[in-house]
Design an enzyme around this catalytic site. Structure first.
Site, PDB file in Angstrom:
ATOM      1  N   GLY A 183       0.824  -1.212   0.000  1.00  0.00           N
ATOM      2  CA  GLY A 183       0.000   0.000   0.000  1.00  0.00           C
ATOM      3  C   GLY A 183       0.853   1.253   0.000  1.00  0.00           C
ATOM      4  N   ALA A 190      15.523  10.600  -0.440  1.00  0.00           N
ATOM      5  CA  ALA A 190      16.658  10.503   0.486  1.00  0.00           C
ATOM      6  C   ALA A 190      17.644   9.427   0.035  1.00  0.00           C
ATOM      7  CB  ALA A 190      16.148  10.196   1.897  1.00  0.00           C
ATOM      8  N   VAL A 208      18.166   8.403  -3.086  1.00  0.00           N
ATOM      9  CA  VAL A 208      18.860   8.845  -4.308  1.00  0.00           C
ATOM     10  C   VAL A 208      19.916   9.898  -3.966  1.00  0.00           C
ATOM     11  CG1 VAL A 208      18.527  10.061  -6.501  1.00  0.00           C
ATOM     12  CG2 VAL A 208      16.911   8.286  -5.799  1.00  0.00           C
ATOM     13  N   ARG A 268       0.887  -4.870  -5.198  1.00  0.00           N
ATOM     14  CA  ARG A 268       0.933  -6.069  -4.339  1.00  0.00           C
ATOM     15  C   ARG A 268       1.150  -7.227  -5.308  1.00  0.00           C
ATOM     16  NH1 ARG A 268      -0.641  -4.162   0.661  1.00  0.00           N
ATOM     17  NH2 ARG A 268      -2.343  -2.661   0.748  1.00  0.00           N
ATOM     18  N   ASP A 325       4.949  -5.253   6.017  1.00  0.00           N
ATOM     19  CA  ASP A 325       5.417  -6.616   6.323  1.00  0.00           C
ATOM     20  C   ASP A 325       5.369  -7.552   5.119  1.00  0.00           C
ATOM     21  OD1 ASP A 325       2.664  -6.652   6.361  1.00  0.00           O
ATOM     22  OD2 ASP A 325       2.492  -7.937   8.125  1.00  0.00           O
ATOM     23  N   THR A 384       4.264   2.246   5.784  1.00  0.00           N
ATOM     24  CA  THR A 384       2.868   1.793   5.821  1.00  0.00           C
ATOM     25  C   THR A 384       2.105   2.695   6.779  1.00  0.00           C
ATOM     26  OG1 THR A 384       1.349   0.079   6.615  1.00  0.00           O
ATOM     27  CG2 THR A 384       3.573  -0.001   7.497  1.00  0.00           C
ATOM     28  N   ASP A 390      -0.236   1.826   8.619  1.00  0.00           N
ATOM     29  CA  ASP A 390      -0.767   1.064   9.767  1.00  0.00           C
ATOM     30  C   ASP A 390       0.100   1.124  11.025  1.00  0.00           C
ATOM     31  OD1 ASP A 390      -2.835   0.352   8.156  1.00  0.00           O
ATOM     32  OD2 ASP A 390      -2.330  -1.764   8.001  1.00  0.00           O
ATOM     33  N   ASP A 448       2.308  -0.893  12.000  1.00  0.00           N
ATOM     34  CA  ASP A 448       2.246  -2.205  12.649  1.00  0.00           C
ATOM     35  C   ASP A 448       3.535  -3.010  12.509  1.00  0.00           C
ATOM     36  OD1 ASP A 448       2.002  -2.557   9.932  1.00  0.00           O
ATOM     37  OD2 ASP A 448       0.343  -3.973  10.028  1.00  0.00           O
ATOM     38  N   ARG A 454      -5.517  -2.921   9.281  1.00  0.00           N
ATOM     39  CA  ARG A 454      -5.969  -4.280   8.988  1.00  0.00           C
ATOM     40  C   ARG A 454      -5.817  -5.198  10.198  1.00  0.00           C
ATOM     41  NH1 ARG A 454      -4.135  -6.293   3.339  1.00  0.00           N
ATOM     42  NH2 ARG A 454      -2.449  -4.893   3.904  1.00  0.00           N
ATOM     43  N   LYS A 505     -25.774  12.126  30.228  1.00  0.00           N
ATOM     44  CA  LYS A 505     -24.979  13.270  30.714  1.00  0.00           C
ATOM     45  C   LYS A 505     -25.207  14.508  29.868  1.00  0.00           C
ATOM     46  CE  LYS A 505     -21.297  10.330  32.398  1.00  0.00           C
ATOM     47  NZ  LYS A 505     -20.200   9.552  31.807  1.00  0.00           N
ATOM     48  N   LYS A 557     -24.298  15.869  23.106  1.00  0.00           N
ATOM     49  CA  LYS A 557     -25.036  15.932  21.842  1.00  0.00           C
ATOM     50  C   LYS A 557     -24.285  15.102  20.800  1.00  0.00           C
ATOM     51  CE  LYS A 557     -27.452  20.141  22.553  1.00  0.00           C
ATOM     52  NZ  LYS A 557     -27.737  19.659  23.906  1.00  0.00           N
ATOM     53  N   GLN A 595      -7.355   7.941   3.627  1.00  0.00           N
ATOM     54  CA  GLN A 595      -6.304   7.970   4.659  1.00  0.00           C
ATOM     55  C   GLN A 595      -4.917   7.655   4.100  1.00  0.00           C
ATOM     56  OE1 GLN A 595      -8.197   5.847   8.413  1.00  0.00           O
ATOM     57  NE2 GLN A 595      -9.193   5.273   6.525  1.00  0.00           N
TER      58      GLN A 595
END
Ligand code: F6P
Length: 347
Positions: free
Chosen positions: A37, A48, A50, A98, A129, A152, A154, A156, A198, A238, A241, A279
């Site tokens: 992704g 950086a 290059v 991918r 990963d 990525t 994520d 992760d 994911r 409480k 709204k 995102q």
């Protein structure tokens, strides 16, 4: 490598060349690709790589379309001017994919032969990963030194505090949450907002705290969908709204499941908003550009130092090297403290 404290004024003399980095590995040419992704900041990382190469007398070859392009021979030499005006751009100028063909030993053998034909001494893979799995196999099977750069949204990957693209994704999601809050409060509705992630709840947790959400569901916590019912009932009692509930994409019950449970349990009107691929796009925020710049530079130096099969990361202010397989075998936990904080502040 950690940041040194600045004890005297830093003086830059533009006439002085950047010191030559030791090159015991004898690296003369490296290839770089982006894979998996796209993530904001990937372009800053390519730039950086290059430019560090140019400073150090190491040629850089760009591979288009990730591993798919590698075995098809989609390579081109890149110089410092080829990466001008990209530090602020989202996506990746190298394109990404991918790759299915890379899953076969034949595909990887073809890719390795292409790198040998181009006299490449090492490959830098910017991705997550899945991409690191591919890179690891290339090195194991064909002895080509590889270095991973974590890219990525994520966040992760074990072995780095943050991944390139994460900061921007959080800002983008947060901006959407702020806007949805306006509608939620005006209509006194419950908004259930799904953010990407994911297998991990890093984006969800940060967005929940920064967006003042009432409740957050992440893959790591295995909460039942109806655990939001009481929280929402309380917030109505409480006098709040509208309420915001953040759900990570990888949460088993799903955003719609949470919304249905809230409607069934409270009789209140809910709306589900899935933020999706917005995102992943957009101009990278400064933290992503800086992280990408440092890790792209570090990746070239790592190859020159003779490192191989590691991911360069940034942990507690220093550059770190983590064996590629550890980046997916070990789990990067979400912050329990932040999770607790999200609950505390939703009173
Ligand atoms: O890995 C990054 C990510 O954005 C995940 O959060 C998401 O699940 C996935 O990629 C989506 O992938 P694709 O763009 O292939 O649909």
């Amino acid at each position: 490598m950690t940041d040194l404290p600045v004890t005297e004024p830093l003086l830059f003399n533009l006439d002085e060349p950047t010191p030559a980095h030791p090159n015991p590995a004898g690296i003369r040419r490296v290839a770089v690709l982006t894979s998996g992704g796209d993530a904001p900041g990937m372009n800053a990382a390519v730039r950086a790589v290059v430019r560090t190469g140019a400073q150090q007398g190491v040629e850089v070859v760009g591979v288009r379309r990730g591993f798919s392009g590698l075995h098809r021979g989609e390579l081109t030499l890149l110089g410092p001017r080829d990466v001008a005006n990209i530090i602020q751009r989202g996506g990746t100028i190298l394109l990404t994919a991918r790759s299915h063909s890379w899953r076969s030993p034949e595909g990887r053998a073809r890719g390795a032969q292409v790198l040998r034909d181009w006299n490449v001494d090492g490959l830098i893979v910017i991705g997550g990963d899945g991409s690191f799995h591919g890179a690891h196999l290339l090195q194991e099977e064909h002895g080509i030194p590889v270095i991973g750069v974590p890219g990525t949204i994520d966040n992760d990957l074990y072995g780095t505090d943050h991944t390139i693209g994460y900061f921007t994704a959080v800002e983008t999601a947060l901006d959407a949450v702020d806007k949805l809050r306006d509608t939620g409060a005006s209509h006194e509705r419950i908004f259930v907002i799904e953010v990407m992630g994911r297998h991990a709840g890093h984006i969800a947790l940060d967005v929940a705290v920064a967006g003042g959400a009432e409740e957050v569901f992440i893959p790591e916590d295995h909460k039942p969908v109806d655990s939001a019912v009481q929280v929402v009932q309380e917030s109505v009692r409480k006098g709040k709204k509208g309420s915001i509930v953040i759900v990570a994409e990888g949460y088993a019950g799903g955003a719609q499941g949470v919304a249905d449970a809230i409607t069934a349990g409270t009789g209140l009107e809910t709306r589900v908003s899935i933020l999706g691929h917005i995102q992943r796009g957009g101009s990278p925020v400064s933290s992503d550009r800086i992280l990408a710049s440092r890790l792209g530079e570090a990746a070239v130096y790592a190859l020159m130092d003779g490192q191989r099969g590691v991911m360069v990361g940034r942990t507690a202010g220093g550059i770190t090297y983590t064996p590629l397989h550890e980046t997916w075998e070990n789990r990067k936990d979400v912050s329990r403290d932040l999770y607790r904080c999200a609950r505390t502040l939703s009173v």
